[in-house]
Design an enzyme around this catalytic site. Structure first.
Site, PDB file in Angstrom:
ATOM      1  CE  LYS A 176      -7.835  22.139  10.089  1.00 49.51           C
ATOM      2  NZ  LYS A 176      -7.184  23.324  10.607  1.00 49.51           N
ATOM      3  CG  ASP A 212      -3.867  25.639  13.521  1.00 44.62           C
ATOM      4  OD1 ASP A 212      -2.894  25.211  12.881  1.00 44.62           O
ATOM      5  OD2 ASP A 212      -4.899  24.970  13.690  1.00 44.62           O
TER       6      ASP A 212
END
Length: 472
Positions: A176, A212
């Protein structure tokens, strides 16, 4: 029985997308054919995914498996009886959230603030990153007048981790857009605790680390006890599921009674060994080669929001240069990397059948005001080809996990911007799962409304309760 007038149960806007394929230019339909994955291709993908899971779970084959199946050390799902006040830190991109979560039976009150990670910090030193996070935590604690309390914190860290316990996670690799080499292989809980100690002005007990997808599973299971699978379909992609401890050979802690443990798949890396070569287009390979991690996170690059817009951009650029769109004009617009955002795919596909209002708005943002109706039909066909492949691949691997859990009724908790904001993703994914799923399994998809923050607080709550029980 459906209402024949369709007034009492109208179709969703833009739900019937067959008209787009019917009207798209033949050359563009031909070029986008590889995105229409047939059942044989999806079933081949499912078999490969299952094989990778089995290899990831076993000590003898774990190192060679691309789907790593890391144990999370979370053995229990929430009961809905958790009580108390907890902090959660949710780091997984260019922004992160700090949350104050107050739990009571059937109640969950959230207060949260969002903090940005500056680009230079994403590429800086470990000390810079964790000092920035610690400063943000201090700001949050002061703002919410929590200085007098020592609160347990659940740390959602949405990057590939090897967990060594509930309080310890070693960073495998950055994704990311982050790239801080000195943190690789290090314990990110230790990095955070040292940054908090350097400050010395707030007292926080980091009692659990998770990613997550685990947070999503926990958050949804708090609301629906049949939830056994968590998926992220957003900027990145990953999944987790509840596995028998006996099958998780890397799990090395005593069974606390459930006989289960949540497995973090690290599914984004599926295909890193070349096993998905049969479905990659030349544009997929261009996107991969131009990424910050060529050859890595291959499955994620076919599914997630970080890449879908870029795939669309490169196809539009190619079609303009081939004089198939916009009269051969505006190629310079699409030469800019990431100018066509994944959110634009959702906007284009949200137009009702035969309407182009949102599509025109997207094109105007790009400085294009002279698109013909055919151009807009072609753009929509490109977008829906790319998003459908993403939804169908996600459906295929979700079917594998549902069968792996092997319970008659299973809820799949899902979070992430692609799933949330694409107008047809849920419908496409569910319909494809129904086609691929074997008889005897009932499933449903559940949006994780509160993200992974509440899940992190729940893991912290359960860890804190267990510690109290052990001390008693």
């Amino acid at each position: 029985m459906s209402c024949p007038s369709k007034i009492c149960n109208p179709p969703a806007a833009g739900a019937d997308d067959g008209w787009v394929e019917e009207k798209a230019s033949p050359e563009i339909k031909e070029a986008m054919k590889p995105f229409a994955l047939d059942e044989a291709t999806l079933r081949k993908t499912m078999a490969l995914f299952l094989d990778n899971i089995e290899r990831g779970l076993k000590k003898a084959t774990h190192d060679e498996a691309t789907v790593k199946c890391f144990p999370t050390y979370v053995q229990d799902l929430p009961q809905g009886t958790e009580k108390g006040k907890f902090l959660a830190l949710d780091l997984g991109g260019t922004n992160f959230r700090v949350l104050l979560v107050e739990l009571d039976i059937g109640k969950c009150d959230l207060q949260s603030d969002i903090y940005a990670v500056p680009h230079d910090v994403m590429l800086g030193t470990g000390e810079q990153l964790f000092d920035h996070i610690a400063a943000s935590l201090a700001d949050f604690v002061t703002k919410h007048q929590l200085e007098a309390e020592v609160l347990p914190l659940g740390f959602t860290f949405s990057f590939p981790l090897v967990q060594k316990g509930l309080r310890s996670g070693l960073l495998v690799r950055w994704t990311k857009g982050f790239n801080i080499p000195e943190v690789l292989g290090g314990d990110v809980v230790q990095w955070l605790q040292e940054a908090l100690e350097r400050r010395g002005d707030i007292k926080i007990d980091v009692c659990a680390i998770l990613n997550d997808t685990t947070g999503t599973l926990m958050s949804c299971a708090w609301k629906n006890p049949e939830c056994r699978i968590g998926l992220i379909i957003g900027t990145g992609h990953n999944g987790c599921y509840l596995e028998a401890q006996a099958n998780a050979e890397l799990f090395d802690e005593p069974d606390m009674g459930s006989g289960k443990v949540i497995i973090n798949l690290e599914a984004a890396a599926f295909g890193d060994d070349g096993c998905l070569e049969y479905m990659l287009t030349d544009v997929d390979k261009l996107v991969d080669g131009d990424s910050i991690n060529p050859g890595k996170q291959i499955y994620e690059k076919l599914i997630s929001g970080m890449y879908l817009g870029e795939v669309a951009r490169l196809y539009v650029q190619r079609f303009i240069e081939g004089d198939l769109m916009f009269g051969g004009n505006h190629a310079e617009v699409f030469q800019t990397k990431e100018v066509f955002e994944t959110a634009m795919i959702s906007d284009v596909e949200s137009d009702p059948a035969g309407s182009f209002q949102k599509t025109q708005e997207v094109l105007q943002k790009l400085g294009i005001s002279d698109a013909s109706e055919q151009d807009m039909i072609n753009l929509r066909f490109i977008c829906q080809s790319i998003s459908r492949r993403s939804a169908h691949l996600t459906a295929a691997t979700a079917c594998v996990l549902t069968k792996k859990v092997n319970e008659p009724k299973i809820v799949i908790g899902i979070d992430g911007s692609v799933y949330k904001f694409h107008p047809h993703f849920r419908k496409l994914m569910k319909a494809k799962m129904q086609e691929l799923m074997e008889p005897g399994f009932e499933f449903d998809l559940m949006l994780s409304e509160d993200g992974s923050g509440r899940g992190a607080a729940l893991v912290a709550a359960m860890a804190a309760m267990r510690m109290k029980d052990q001390e008693a």
